[in-house]
Write a protein that holds these residues in place. Structure first.
Motif, PDB file in Angstrom:
ATOM      1  N   ILE A  18       1.050  -1.355   0.204  1.00  0.00           N
ATOM      2  CA  ILE A  18      -0.135  -0.131   0.064  1.00  0.00           C
ATOM      3  C   ILE A  18       0.747   1.482   0.113  1.00  0.00           C
ATOM      4  O   ILE A  18       0.368   2.095  -0.661  1.00  0.00           O
TER       5      ILE A  18
ATOM      6  N   LEU B  56      -4.549   6.428   0.729  1.00  0.00           N
ATOM      7  CA  LEU B  56      -3.617   5.206   0.913  1.00  0.00           C
ATOM      8  C   LEU B  56      -2.756   5.322   2.026  1.00  0.00           C
ATOM      9  O   LEU B  56      -2.424   4.145   2.566  1.00  0.00           O
TER      10      LEU B  56
ATOM     11  N   ALA C 229      -4.802   4.175   4.680  1.00  0.00           N
ATOM     12  CA  ALA C 229      -4.958   2.713   4.905  1.00  0.00           C
ATOM     13  C   ALA C 229      -3.818   1.781   5.277  1.00  0.00           C
ATOM     14  O   ALA C 229      -3.960   1.101   6.057  1.00  0.00           O
TER      15      ALA C 229
ATOM     16  N   TYR D 216      -7.822  -1.023   2.757  1.00  0.00           N
ATOM     17  CA  TYR D 216      -7.169  -0.827   1.434  1.00  0.00           C
ATOM     18  C   TYR D 216      -8.403  -0.889   0.245  1.00  0.00           C
ATOM     19  O   TYR D 216      -8.322  -0.065  -0.613  1.00  0.00           O
TER      20      TYR D 216
END
Length: 312
Positions: A33, A77, A80, A143
Motif C-alpha cells: 500500500i 492510501l 490505509a 485498502y
C-alpha cells in the motif's frame, strides 16, 4: 492469528484493524500500500507542471483537478497503510522524500512535452485501473475501501487522457507525429508497469496466498494489452515492432527479452538519474511546507514557543 489461518481465511475485505494480524502479513500489506501511495504522489508531481502548460482553460481546470485527486489518493492510501500499525504516515512521507520509499517505474522518467500527457493520463492510468479494480477485492478492508473512491476518480482521469489523445491524433500532422514518437518512447515503460513476469516477481506468491493480490503480473499485463492495443490503434497510433507482442488463445504475451529489465530494476532501487531528480523535487516540496505542519502542531506548543514562519 497465525499466517496459516490468514491463508485459510483470505478473501475479499476479510481482515480489518479489529483483527490480530501476524507481522508478516502487516509488513507485506504495508509495503504494497505504501508503494501505491508513493506512486500516486509522485505521479501528481510529474503531471503538476502541465496545469500551466495546458493549451486551454478547460484543460488547465481538468489537469488541476486530476493532480488534486492524485494527491488525495496518496493521502487516503497512507491512512490505509497506517492502519496496519507498521509505519506512520509521516514516516512513509519522510522515506519518500529521502529516497527510501519506492514508487512506480513510469514516474521516474521525465515528461517534457504536452504530447506526452496522454501517455500517463490514458495509458498509465488505464493500466492502473486494470490493477486497482482487482484490488477492490483485496483482503485488507481499509485498502479495498480506499479503492472504491480511487477507482471512481481514476475513471475520469482515463477519460480525460483519452480526450487529449483524441484531440492530438486528429490535430495537425506535426501533432500526430510527435504523439506517435512519444508513444514509441513510453510504450515499453507502460508494459513494464505491471512489474516483472510471475517467475521473477519477489512478492507475488505470498501476496496472492494471503489475499492481498487478486491477479498476477502476467494476467494483468495481458488484460491491459487486450484492451489498450485496439484503443491505441483506433486513434491512429502504430504499435512499435518492439517489444514483440504475441496474441495467444488466452490473451497476449510479451517477448520479455525485448524489454530493458536492467533499467527497470535500477529504477526499482531508486538508482536511476532522472528519478533521483524527481525524488529531490519531492524533498524540496516537503521542506517548503514544513512551516504548515509546524503551524498545525503549534496548538500543543509549550508557552512562549516562537510562532512558525512561512518559507520565502
Amino acid at each position: 492469528m497465525d499466517i496459516d489461518t490468514v491463508k485459510e481465511r483470505a478473501g475479499p475485505r476479510e481482515f480489518s484493524p479489529a483483527d490480530d494480524m501476524p507481522l508478516e502479513y502487516r509488513e507485506a500489506a504495508t509495503r504494497m500500500i505504501e508503494f501505491h501511495a508513493n506512486s500516486e504522489i509522485m505521479g501528481a508531481y510529474l503531471e503538476r507542471p502541465f496545469i500551466r502548460q495546458a493549451p486551454s482553460i478547460d484543460r488547465k481546470l481538468a489537469f488541476s483537478a486530476k493532480v488534486q485527486d492524485e494527491i488525495g489518493h496518496g493521502q487516503l492510501l497512507y491512512r490505509a497503510a497506517e492502519s496496519l500499525g507498521v509505519k506512520t504516515r509521516e514516516e512513509m512521507l519522510d522515506d519518500l522524500a529521502n529516497g527510501k520509499g519506492k514508487f512506480l517505474n513510469c514516474f521516474h522518467y521525465p515528461m517534457d512535452s504536452w504530447v506526452e500527457t496522454p501517455m500517463i493520463a490514458f495509458f498509465v492510468d488505464g493500466a492502473a485501473m486494470r490493477r486497482q479494480a482487482t484490488l477492490r477485492r483485496t483482503s485488507w478492508e481499509p485498502y479495498a475501501h480506499a479503492m472504491d473512491k480511487v477507482c471512481f476518480e481514476e475513471g475520469f482521469h482515463v477519460k480525460h487522457g483519452e480526450s487529449i489523445l483524441a484531440e492530438l491524433m486528429t490535430g495537425s500532422k506535426k501533432e500526430q507525429e510527435m504523439t506517435q514518437e512519444a508513444f514509441e518512447t513510453w510504450w515499453p515503460r507502460i508494459i513494464q508497469f505491471f512489474g516483472p513476469t510471475n517467475d521473477k516477481s519477489t512478492h507475488h506468491d505470498f501476496s496472492a496466498a494471503v489475499g492481498l493480490k487478486a491477479q498476477s503480473n502476467d494476467d494483468l499485463r495481458s488484460m491491459f494489452l487486450r484492451e489498450y492495443i485496439p484503443k491505441a490503434e483506433r486513434y491512429g497510433l502504430e504499435i512499435p515492432d518492439e517489444p514483440r507482442i504475441r496474441e495467444t488463445d488466452s490473451g497476449y504475451e510479451v517477448v520479455e527479452d525485448d524489454l530493458d529489465w536492467d533499467e527497470f530494476f535500477q529504477i526499482a532501487k531508486n538508482d536511476y538519474e532522472p528519478g533521483l531528480g524527481q525524488i529531490d523535487g519531492r524533498k524540496q516540496a516537503q521542506d517548503a511546507v514544513q512551516w504548515v505542519r509546524d503551524s498545525l502542531e503549534w496548538e500543543n506548543r509549550p508557552a512562549g514557543s516562537p510562532k512558525p514562519q512561512a518559507a520565502d
